[in-house]
Design a protein around this motif. Structure first.
Motif, PDB file in Angstrom:
ATOM      1  N   ASP A   1       0.858  -1.409  -0.066  1.00 55.27           N
ATOM      2  CA  ASP A   1       0.318  -0.184  -0.117  1.00 55.27           C
ATOM      3  C   ASP A   1       1.026   1.472  -0.403  1.00 55.27           C
ATOM      4  O   ASP A   1       1.977   1.768   0.791  1.00 55.27           O
ATOM      5  CB  ASP A   1      -1.223  -0.317   0.999  1.00 55.27           C
ATOM      6  CG  ASP A   1      -2.433  -1.106   0.980  1.00 55.27           C
ATOM      7  OD1 ASP A   1      -2.736  -1.127   0.399  1.00 55.27           O
ATOM      8  OD2 ASP A   1      -1.726  -2.178   1.669  1.00 55.27           O
ATOM      9  N   GLN A   2       0.866   1.971  -0.610  1.00 54.96           N
ATOM     10  CA  GLN A   2       1.251   3.715  -1.165  1.00 54.96           C
ATOM     11  C   GLN A   2       1.224   4.650   0.584  1.00 54.96           C
ATOM     12  O   GLN A   2      -0.011   4.752   0.467  1.00 54.96           O
ATOM     13  CB  GLN A   2       1.196   4.242  -1.987  1.00 54.96           C
ATOM     14  CG  GLN A   2       1.798   4.825  -2.563  1.00 54.96           C
ATOM     15  CD  GLN A   2       1.454   5.864  -3.763  1.00 54.96           C
ATOM     16  OE1 GLN A   2       0.323   5.097  -4.695  1.00 54.96           O
ATOM     17  NE2 GLN A   2       1.851   7.514  -3.957  1.00 54.96           N
ATOM     18  N   MET A   3       1.859   4.971   0.809  1.00 55.63           N
ATOM     19  CA  MET A   3       1.721   6.136   1.976  1.00 55.63           C
ATOM     20  C   MET A   3       1.522   7.485   1.131  1.00 55.63           C
ATOM     21  O   MET A   3       2.168   7.475   0.332  1.00 55.63           O
ATOM     22  CB  MET A   3       3.660   5.744   2.726  1.00 55.63           C
ATOM     23  CG  MET A   3       3.168   6.307   4.124  1.00 55.63           C
ATOM     24  SD  MET A   3       4.783   6.419   4.788  1.00 55.63           S
ATOM     25  CE  MET A   3       4.216   6.204   6.697  1.00 55.63           C
TER      26      MET A   3
ATOM     27  N   VAL B   1       0.573  -7.425  10.737  1.00 54.86           N
ATOM     28  CA  VAL B   1      -0.650  -6.906  11.280  1.00 54.86           C
ATOM     29  C   VAL B   1      -1.367  -6.094  10.725  1.00 54.86           C
ATOM     30  O   VAL B   1      -3.361  -5.925  10.283  1.00 54.86           O
ATOM     31  CB  VAL B   1      -0.654  -5.718  12.433  1.00 54.86           C
ATOM     32  CG1 VAL B   1      -1.550  -5.211  13.533  1.00 54.86           C
ATOM     33  CG2 VAL B   1       0.322  -6.391  13.687  1.00 54.86           C
ATOM     34  N   MET B   2      -1.135  -4.820   9.769  1.00 61.02           N
ATOM     35  CA  MET B   2      -2.611  -4.330   9.568  1.00 61.02           C
ATOM     36  C   MET B   2      -3.094  -4.831   8.041  1.00 61.02           C
ATOM     37  O   MET B   2      -4.428  -5.020   7.899  1.00 61.02           O
ATOM     38  CB  MET B   2      -1.906  -3.053   8.261  1.00 61.02           C
ATOM     39  CG  MET B   2      -1.050  -1.750   8.917  1.00 61.02           C
ATOM     40  SD  MET B   2      -0.197  -0.516   8.278  1.00 61.02           S
ATOM     41  CE  MET B   2      -1.561  -0.299   7.023  1.00 61.02           C
ATOM     42  N   PRO B   3      -2.545  -6.033   7.598  1.00 60.82           N
ATOM     43  CA  PRO B   3      -3.669  -6.257   6.829  1.00 60.82           C
ATOM     44  C   PRO B   3      -4.325  -7.117   7.489  1.00 60.82           C
ATOM     45  O   PRO B   3      -5.456  -7.331   6.339  1.00 60.82           O
ATOM     46  CB  PRO B   3      -2.155  -7.451   5.518  1.00 60.82           C
ATOM     47  CG  PRO B   3      -1.229  -7.456   5.880  1.00 60.82           C
ATOM     48  CD  PRO B   3      -1.035  -6.382   7.340  1.00 60.82           C
ATOM     49  N   ALA B   4      -4.546  -8.373   7.886  1.00 61.45           N
ATOM     50  CA  ALA B   4      -4.996  -9.123   8.917  1.00 61.45           C
ATOM     51  C   ALA B   4      -5.986  -7.592   9.263  1.00 61.45           C
ATOM     52  O   ALA B   4      -7.762  -8.290   9.442  1.00 61.45           O
ATOM     53  CB  ALA B   4      -4.821  -9.592   9.993  1.00 61.45           C
ATOM     54  N   LEU B   5      -5.848  -6.661   9.554  1.00 62.88           N
ATOM     55  CA  LEU B   5      -6.874  -6.017  10.413  1.00 62.88           C
ATOM     56  C   LEU B   5      -7.502  -5.178   9.074  1.00 62.88           C
ATOM     57  O   LEU B   5      -9.311  -5.025   9.535  1.00 62.88           O
ATOM     58  CB  LEU B   5      -6.360  -4.971  11.318  1.00 62.88           C
ATOM     59  CG  LEU B   5      -5.388  -5.092  12.833  1.00 62.88           C
ATOM     60  CD1 LEU B   5      -5.506  -4.413  13.297  1.00 62.88           C
ATOM     61  CD2 LEU B   5      -7.006  -6.338  13.278  1.00 62.88           C
TER      62      LEU B   5
ATOM     63  N   SER C   1      11.794   4.074  14.025  1.00 66.82           N
ATOM     64  CA  SER C   1      10.802   2.689  14.182  1.00 66.82           C
ATOM     65  C   SER C   1       9.802   3.731  13.125  1.00 66.82           C
ATOM     66  O   SER C   1      10.319   4.873  12.665  1.00 66.82           O
ATOM     67  CB  SER C   1      10.218   3.478  15.341  1.00 66.82           C
ATOM     68  OG  SER C   1      11.138   2.261  16.118  1.00 66.82           O
ATOM     69  N   SER C   2       9.252   3.454  12.132  1.00 61.16           N
ATOM     70  CA  SER C   2       7.867   3.720  11.499  1.00 61.16           C
ATOM     71  C   SER C   2       6.896   3.203  11.248  1.00 61.16           C
ATOM     72  O   SER C   2       6.275   1.436  12.054  1.00 61.16           O
ATOM     73  CB  SER C   2       8.381   3.234   9.784  1.00 61.16           C
ATOM     74  OG  SER C   2       8.412   2.156   9.491  1.00 61.16           O
ATOM     75  N   ALA C   3       5.661   3.546  11.408  1.00 61.79           N
ATOM     76  CA  ALA C   3       4.504   2.637  10.995  1.00 61.79           C
ATOM     77  C   ALA C   3       4.258   1.448   9.974  1.00 61.79           C
ATOM     78  O   ALA C   3       3.824   0.407  10.287  1.00 61.79           O
ATOM     79  CB  ALA C   3       3.260   3.716   9.883  1.00 61.79           C
ATOM     80  N   LYS C   4       5.510   1.157   9.305  1.00 57.50           N
ATOM     81  CA  LYS C   4       5.318  -0.385   8.552  1.00 57.50           C
ATOM     82  C   LYS C   4       6.117  -0.870   8.960  1.00 57.50           C
ATOM     83  O   LYS C   4       5.919  -2.276   9.406  1.00 57.50           O
ATOM     84  CB  LYS C   4       6.342   0.280   7.441  1.00 57.50           C
ATOM     85  CG  LYS C   4       6.703  -0.408   6.221  1.00 57.50           C
ATOM     86  CD  LYS C   4       7.429  -0.721   4.929  1.00 57.50           C
ATOM     87  CE  LYS C   4       7.905  -1.046   3.930  1.00 57.50           C
ATOM     88  NZ  LYS C   4       8.736  -2.293   4.413  1.00 57.50           N
TER      89      LYS C   4
END
Length: 284
Positions: free
Chosen positions: A3-5, A48-52, A39-42
């Motif tokens: 996914d593009q930021m 975690v993000m894809p499943a949520l 650190s970063s969001a990625k």
């Protein structure tokens, strides 16, 4: 994570973020990463993000000082409050029609999430999940001291990663990206400057943690990694008792299980979010 930021402008401050999942979801989740160098969001949430995002709208941002966001810091308020102010201002720029908005943070991001849920910052935060974020309670002092230093080398990026996960030896790509993030102009300076203290600074500090958590109206879940070397065991139960609607859970993993044990973190987040009703209370 392909996914593009995206980016949003808050006056002179740029916020880089991901926004994934169904726009018409009843629940939205805002993810706040940890405060370690590089650190970063990625790095914090890519597992975690894809499943949520299959069930919720998910917004994960680089905190100021990190990643693609502006490299700034604030000296006129506590760090969690400062980042909470920025997150609130950022969120106000988005169109998020979800009935419930949940803050989920890792380590420093978790402490920021709980602080924001307590003060609300003018936003309708429904609940908060803190993964390894203890608001300064129960720290292993020597290990935390190790987290505060960084010489911007690859070896030190691996050392820091090793403080967050169970086994850093398997994380070459993660370490390389943490190292690259740590070299971004202004990143090291922004994080280091946040620890500057004036000689005549008021030493009174904030009110006691128990008093602050006692005013937290939103449901809060504290998540403890059973092999966390940065916090003493049992800190989650102690904080949960201080919050009127606090819960505690211990799961496999170290300080940031969202990095190397994302499946367990997804399960915990989903179960908690689904336990909160439209009024921001735990369902009976």
């Amino acid at each position: 994570m392909n996914d593009q930021m995206l980016s949003a402008q808050l006056g002179a401050i740029k916020i880089a973020y991901y926004d994934v999942g169904p726009r018409d979801a009843e629940d939205a989740i805002v993810l706040l990463h940890d405060g370690a160098f590089g650190s970063s969001a990625k790095l914090a949430w890519e597992g975690v993000m894809p499943a949520l995002a299959e069930r919720f709208r998910v917004i994960a941002l680089d905190l100021v000082g990190y990643g693609g966001s502006s490299k700034v810091t604030f000296f006129d308020r506590p760090p969690q409050a400062a980042h909470g102010d920025v997150v609130s201002a950022f969120f106000a720029t988005l169109s998020v029609p979800a009935a419930r908005v949940h803050l989920v943070g890792s380590s420093f991001g978790g402490s920021t999430a709980v602080t924001a849920a307590r003060t609300r910052y003018g936003q309708p935060w429904t609940s908060a999940v803190s993964i390894g974020g203890s608001l300064g309670h129960g720290r292993n002092g020597s290990a935390f001291d190790e987290l505060q230093r960084y010489d911007q080398s690859v070896d030190d990026a691996r050392r820091i990663t090793g403080l967050l996960v169970e086994d850093a030896s398997r994380w070459d790509d993660h370490v390389a990206e943490r190292h690259a993030n740590g070299l971004l102009p202004g990143h090291w300076e922004a994080l280091s400057a946040a620890r500057v203290r004036a000689p005549q600074r008021d030493a009174a500090g904030p009110p006691p943690l128990a008093d602050r958590l006692a005013k937290t109206e939103a449901p809060v879940l504290f998540v403890e990694g059973q092999d966390d070397q940065l916090l003493v065991p049992g800190w989650t139960a102690e904080l949960a008792e201080m919050a009127p609607h606090g819960r505690a859970v211990t799961i496999p993993g170290a300080h940031c299980p969202n990095i190397d044990r994302p499946e367990g973190v997804v399960d915990v987040i989903m179960e908690f979010v689904e336990s909160v009703n439209a009024e921001g209370r735990i369902k009976s």
